[in-house]
Design a protein around this motif. Structure first.
Motif, short mmCIF file in Angstrom:
data_model
loop_
_atom_site.label_atom_id
_atom_site.label_comp_id
_atom_site.label_asym_id
_atom_site.label_seq_id
_atom_site.Cartn_x
_atom_site.Cartn_y
_atom_site.Cartn_z
N ALA A 40 0.83 -1.21 0.00
CA ALA A 40 0.00 0.00 0.00
C ALA A 40 0.86 1.25 0.00
O ALA A 40 0.35 2.36 0.01
CB ALA A 40 -0.92 0.00 1.23
N ASP A 58 -0.72 -3.86 -6.20
CA ASP A 58 -2.07 -4.10 -5.69
C ASP A 58 -2.01 -4.19 -4.17
O ASP A 58 -1.38 -5.10 -3.61
CB ASP A 58 -2.62 -5.40 -6.28
CG ASP A 58 -4.10 -5.61 -5.98
OD1 ASP A 58 -4.61 -4.95 -5.05
OD2 ASP A 58 -4.73 -6.44 -6.66
N ASP A 60 -4.49 -4.81 -2.25
CA ASP A 60 -5.51 -5.74 -1.74
C ASP A 60 -5.47 -7.09 -2.45
O ASP A 60 -6.48 -7.79 -2.50
CB ASP A 60 -6.91 -5.13 -1.91
CG ASP A 60 -7.06 -3.82 -1.16
OD1 ASP A 60 -6.75 -3.79 0.04
OD2 ASP A 60 -7.46 -2.82 -1.79
N ASP A 62 -5.25 -10.88 -3.46
CA ASP A 62 -5.61 -12.11 -2.77
C ASP A 62 -4.55 -13.17 -3.07
O ASP A 62 -4.44 -13.64 -4.22
CB ASP A 62 -6.98 -12.60 -3.25
CG ASP A 62 -7.40 -13.90 -2.60
OD1 ASP A 62 -6.70 -14.36 -1.67
OD2 ASP A 62 -8.42 -14.47 -3.02
#
Length: 328
Positions: A40, A58, A60, A62
């Motif tokens: 982040a 990214d 977030d 997964d």
């Protein structure tokens, strides 16, 4: 540290990126991986990689969606220092960025290095070949971003060499083609430090070739000229006679000229170049993110802008741009 990835074009998620994340990313994409970095708080180096479409950032992501998830193995530089008698400097041209275009001699120099002072546009995956104890220092300039001054780089390589280290100054393309290698050579000689050069594959000829453009072609041109477009026509710092180039009949290869393309094209046409002369602008030559646009000398600036072409890019202007048909 060499990372081996499984399969063909695997998706890799890298966590906890460190200051040497560019090396990790290049080592992965050299094996065909599609790389995403989970963070982040992206560093300027990581933002530069993302802008060149070499990596996706990214915050977030997964982990379950990726073939391989790993922590950046170079998140900390734990290199040990060693001292070897007879310090020296080797200026190594790394080519346009493709690991396969690094010379055998350049690779041998990396394998024998105690310290590697590296730019950002080299084949960073090759740093896996440096000894485990080697210290890697990044000094590459990010356009409109962080940079290390040439004076500081000169001081760095001389200081390490005087400490008895074998120093490799790892530079993109060829050190003596707009690489400021001559300045580094002169600084070493003045300081009494032994220095040698290992030529590299210059982007001036390699990048056009990778895009299917020969810089010379029988019946079309009897030569080519390589110039920097860093200083635009009309700038008092400039020494290039652009109007003469416009009527020279030679292929023109422009490095570092994306921002000044409108002024360059206007000066060439004003000097006598046919406005319909083919031109191409090639971004990130030799990398997986390589792409190009083709137009005429009068429209290439708009075409490059509309395509979102950014540095590093090489522009070729001349009939050679359309000389070859696309390979089947």
């Amino acid at each position: 540290m060499r990372i081996t990835v499984p399969g063909t074009a695997p998706t890799v998620l890298v966590r906890e990126p460190g200051p040497r994340i560019a090396e990790t990313v290049h080592g992965l994409i050299d094996q065909g991986a599609v790389v995403t970095v989970l963070t982040a708080d992206a560093s300027p180096t990581l933002l530069d990689l993302a802008a060149r479409r070499l990596v996706v950032i990214d915050g977030d992501a997964d982990p379950a969606a990726y073939d391989l998830v790993l922590r950046d193995p170079l998140s900390a530089n734990d290199a040990r220092t060693t001292t070897s008698p007879g310090g020296s400097v080797v200026l190594v041209g790394g080519g346009p960025g493709d690991l396969g275009l690094l010379t055998v001699a350049g690779l041998d120099a990396l394998r024998g290095a105690d310290v590697v002072v590296t730019d950002r546009l080299v084949p960073l995956g090759a740093l896996d070949e440096a000894p485990e104890h080697a210290e890697v220092v990044h000094v590459g300039k990010i356009p409109r971003g962080a940079f290390t001054s040439q004076e500081a780089i000169n001081h760095l390589i001389i200081t390490h060499a005087r400490a008895g280290k074998r120093v490799v100054r790892f530079k993109g393309g060829d050190s003596f083609v707009f690489g400021r290698g001559g300045e580094e050579w002169a600084a070493c000689v003045e300081a009494g430090v032994p220095v040698q050069v290992i030529p590299g594959v210059s982007s001036a000829v390699a990048v056009p070739a990778l895009a299917g453009i020969p810089v010379t072609h029988r019946s079309l041109t009897q030569g080519f000229v390589v110039v920097t477009g860093h200083v635009a026509p009309g700038d008092p710092r400039g020494t290039v006679d652009w109007e003469w180039l416009g009527r020279s009949g030679l292929t023109l290869v422009v490095l570092m000229g994306v921002a000044a393309l409108p002024q360059i094209a206007a000066a060439l046409v004003h000097g006598g170049m046919d406005p319909k002369t083919p031109a191409a602008c090639i971004e990130d030559g030799g990398m997986p993110s390589m792409r190009s646009v083709t137009a005429t000398v009068t429209t290439i600036a708009d075409a490059a802008d509309q395509a979102g072409i950014h540095p590093p890019a090489v522009t070729v202007i001349g009939d050679v741009v359309t000389a070859l048909k696309e390979s089947p």
